[in-house]
Structures are given as structure tokens and as C-alpha cells.
Enzyme design. Sequence first.
Site, PDB file in Angstrom:
ATOM      1  N   LYS A   1     -34.417 -11.110  44.720  1.00 37.24           N
ATOM      2  CA  LYS A   1     -33.777 -12.193  43.967  1.00 37.24           C
ATOM      3  C   LYS A   1     -33.606 -11.792  42.505  1.00 37.24           C
ATOM      4  O   LYS A   1     -34.217 -10.812  42.056  1.00 37.24           O
ATOM      5  CB  LYS A   1     -34.644 -13.452  44.075  1.00 37.24           C
ATOM      6  CG  LYS A   1     -36.063 -13.255  43.569  1.00 37.24           C
ATOM      7  CD  LYS A   1     -36.968 -14.416  43.966  1.00 37.24           C
ATOM      8  CE  LYS A   1     -38.358 -14.227  43.377  1.00 37.24           C
ATOM      9  NZ  LYS A   1     -39.280 -15.301  43.781  1.00 37.24           N
TER      10      LYS A   1
ATOM     11  N   ARG B   1     -43.604 -27.277  45.147  1.00 32.50           N
ATOM     12  CA  ARG B   1     -42.255 -26.934  44.700  1.00 32.50           C
ATOM     13  C   ARG B   1     -41.322 -27.122  45.893  1.00 32.50           C
ATOM     14  O   ARG B   1     -40.537 -28.051  45.927  1.00 32.50           O
ATOM     15  CB  ARG B   1     -42.227 -25.494  44.167  1.00 32.50           C
ATOM     16  CG  ARG B   1     -40.873 -25.050  43.669  1.00 32.50           C
ATOM     17  CD  ARG B   1     -40.916 -23.636  43.087  1.00 32.50           C
ATOM     18  NE  ARG B   1     -41.247 -22.615  44.077  1.00 32.50           N
ATOM     19  CZ  ARG B   1     -41.281 -21.313  43.813  1.00 32.50           C
ATOM     20  NH1 ARG B   1     -41.049 -20.866  42.586  1.00 32.50           N
ATOM     21  NH2 ARG B   1     -41.570 -20.445  44.752  1.00 32.50           N
TER      22      ARG B   1
ATOM     23  N   TYR C   1     -29.262  -7.439   9.515  1.00 31.42           N
ATOM     24  CA  TYR C   1     -29.234  -8.854   9.122  1.00 31.42           C
ATOM     25  C   TYR C   1     -30.491  -9.244   8.351  1.00 31.42           C
ATOM     26  O   TYR C   1     -31.590  -8.780   8.644  1.00 31.42           O
ATOM     27  CB  TYR C   1     -29.128  -9.743  10.361  1.00 31.42           C
ATOM     28  CG  TYR C   1     -27.780  -9.687  11.033  1.00 31.42           C
ATOM     29  CD1 TYR C   1     -26.625 -10.044  10.340  1.00 31.42           C
ATOM     30  CD2 TYR C   1     -27.648  -9.277  12.351  1.00 31.42           C
ATOM     31  CE1 TYR C   1     -25.382  -9.998  10.965  1.00 31.42           C
ATOM     32  CE2 TYR C   1     -26.411  -9.235  12.977  1.00 31.42           C
ATOM     33  CZ  TYR C   1     -25.287  -9.596  12.275  1.00 31.42           C
ATOM     34  OH  TYR C   1     -24.076  -9.546  12.884  1.00 31.42           O
TER      35      TYR C   1
HETATM   36  C1  LIG Z   1     -40.446 -14.691  44.002  1.00 26.49           C
HETATM   37  C2  LIG Z   1     -41.205 -14.953  45.243  1.00 26.49           C
HETATM   38  C3  LIG Z   1     -42.115 -13.999  45.749  1.00 26.49           C
HETATM   39  C4  LIG Z   1     -42.477 -12.748  44.984  1.00 26.49           C
HETATM   40  O1  LIG Z   1     -43.369 -13.062  43.920  1.00 26.49           O
HETATM   41  P1  LIG Z   1     -44.020 -11.915  43.019  1.00 26.49           P
HETATM   42  O2  LIG Z   1     -44.985 -12.629  42.174  1.00 26.49           O
HETATM   43  O3  LIG Z   1     -42.913 -11.289  42.242  1.00 26.49           O
HETATM   44  O4  LIG Z   1     -44.657 -10.947  43.947  1.00 26.49           O
HETATM   45  C5  LIG Z   1     -42.689 -14.247  46.975  1.00 26.49           C
HETATM   46  N1  LIG Z   1     -42.416 -15.378  47.666  1.00 26.49           N
HETATM   47  C6  LIG Z   1     -41.579 -16.333  47.202  1.00 26.49           C
HETATM   48  C7  LIG Z   1     -41.338 -17.551  48.011  1.00 26.49           C
HETATM   49  C8  LIG Z   1     -40.955 -16.159  45.974  1.00 26.49           C
HETATM   50  O5  LIG Z   1     -40.129 -17.093  45.505  1.00 26.49           O
END
Ligand SMILES: *Cc1c(COP(=O)(O)O)cnc(C)c1O
Length: 369
Positions: free
Chosen positions: A34, A130, A261
Site C-alpha cells: 500500500k 478501526r 530563503y
Molecule cells: C499496513 C498494514 C500492515 C503492515 O503494517 P507494518 O506495521 O508496516 O508492518 C499489516 N496489516 C494491515 C491490516 C495493515 O493495514
Amino acid sequence: MLPRAIAFSSRQALLNNFRVLSRKAGVPLLLPIKANAYGHGLEQIAHFAMQQPVIWGLAVSSPREALRALKGTANLDQRKPILIFTPPDPSEMQSLVGLGVHISLTSPHELGELPEQAKVHLKIDTGMNRLGVKVTDAVQVGRELAKRGMLAGIYSHFSSADDPDISHSQKQYQIFSDILLTLHKEIEESQAQVHFSNTAGVLNYGRWLSQLRPAVTLARPGLSSYGYGLPDQEAPLSPVMTLKARITSVRTVPAGETVGYSRLWTAPKDTKVAVIGIGYADGLPRNTSGKASVMLHNTSCPILGFICMDQCVIDVSEVKAEVQTGDWATVWGRSPLAPDAMQLAKWAGVATYEMLTKVGERVDRQMED
Ligand SMILES: *Cc1c(COP(=O)(O)O)cnc(C)c1O
């Protein structure tokens, strides 16, 4: 046209991390890609990862990301599953299922929206609050999915697996464990995947999670797959990304003159400086001005004055080699003298996650060995 900045991703580092994490978890990985693969370039990471035996599949956060993952892997003979972590809009469902994308089911209402042939991972809320089906609904929803032949996986997510106080994780574990036991027949008959761990879960709870029954079959480490673990923990992970920026101009600033700047930095003596083509719009946080340095020709070069939107000025007066336009400076990454993304994150006062995911769209993404 030439890129001003490039984020290289090391295949060796990725493979090392996949193997380390998979060994630690005792199962193959469902690799989170992601947020542009944590900034590394979603398509190229998808393409590389999908060819690795330790990778079971890929996980994204949205339907658009799923399409990018499909595009990145279009020319591969063997496709592996792609799971979306968040619930799609009902209008997206049919096409996603048609494309073979695995769906997360996060509420009983979504049962009515599932097309036939849907491959569904039942997400259970064990205490993150969540996403996920409530504990009180989980068993019923799980049975319904199994009955329809759609139960492809069952999972939950730790809210604080990096907390030294493990009491909340223990609660989550117990809830998930009870649901797994109750649904064991459905899980086994459907050959559903079982997954629970993010990075902190894999690094902290490997042993413990291996006791779940039916057994955990996958792990989902994101950050650690890209080479960053918990700050206080030794894990043989290799940072994957090296971020480089090109020198676009070289000049000498006379003693007493200022740079950039707000005239933040004044030259104490005549100082040779170079401009590099990366700024805060590319992910180099403005508030690391005065703290960050980059590496050029094996020499650490402080960033002078405020980092601008598209560029910044570095002090090259200590560099022995001749400094020329077109040379590449390492902003962070796999090089002993350069900071890594975790160091940059500390300077910026943000999480390493943020540092990586904020590498901007103007930065080229390339794979390297
Ligand atoms: C982003 C995510 C992960 C990975 O989390 P990390 O802390 O980067 O290892 C695993 N499971 C879900 C559902 C996530 O949203």
C-alpha cells in the site's frame, strides 16, 4: 528527460528481508504494498515480490492500488493473490471480484454486496477499533462465508504490538484465538488463510502466534519488509531504498553572504556549495534544515539554509573529488556514510513510515541489485 531524484530499491535487500521475516514468522508473507509500496514504487515492487517463493500474495489498501498491482504484474505467467485491506464501495465489487482480487469483509452489511465467486478475508476487530467485524458477529459471518464457499481468509490486526506492555495484545490474541477455535471446521474445510501479524507482531510475537489453532498461515510485515524494524530491536534487516539527487549547479558563496530563503545560513568563509534537485515536495522534510546532511563522493555534506520546495543547497567544501553538475548525492540509504530513512525521520520528528511514504511523485523509482 533526466530525473532530478531517484529512489532505488535493492532487490537483494528486499529478498533478504522477505526471508528473514518469513523465517521469523514461520509462514509465507502477504506483503503490504500500500501507499506506493511504502514509497518504493508499487508496480515495480509488486512485479519483483510476486516472483518470490516466500511471498504468498500482495496487500493493498484500496481498489485503485489493486489495479496498479495488477498492472505491475500483468506480464507474469503466475499471478498470486492481491488482497484489499479496506472494504470496497458496492459499485466496485463486481469488477474487483471479476479480476480475482481478494476482498476484506469488515461488517455484516457487506455480506449482501458480495458477488458469487468472491474470495473474502474476514477481518475481525479484536481491539484496534478501526475496521473489522465485531467479535459478537464474527462466528456467524464466518459460517455464512464458508457456506457460500467464499471464505478465503480470516484475520485481525494488532493495535500496539510494539508496546512493551503486552496486555492489550494479549486481549486481542485471546479474542482471535477463541474465534479461530470456534470456526476451526469452517477454516479447515475452506482452507482459509489465517493472518494476524504486522511488523511488530512478527518481530515481537513470533513464538506466541505460532501457537494459534488453526495455525496462522501468513504474516503481513510492511515496514520491516522495506528494511526498518523496531528502533530498539536488532533484526538483520536491510534498508531497501536509496534516495539520490542530482547536482544541478555548483558555485562559491563568498564569506559573509547568506544562502537561501530567510537567509538562514551565513558563510563563515568562502564556501563551495552545490544545488541538488530534491526539496520538501519530493519528501525531504523542510524541518530537517540545519540537521540533515547528504553524502557525496564519500563525504558527508551538510544541507545549508532552508530546504526549498524543489531543491536544496549543500556544502561541498570538504569533498576531495571534483564536484560537477550531474553528480549524484545520496540523501538517504544503503551507504555507510549516508543517513538512513530512520535517521531522517528522527531529524524530522516523524515516524519512519511517514518518511518513506512521503517520497514524492517527481522522484523516479528504479530497481537495483
Ligand atoms: C499496513 C498494514 C500492515 C503492515 O503494517 P507494518 O506495521 O508496516 O508492518 C499489516 N496489516 C494491515 C491490516 C495493515 O493495514
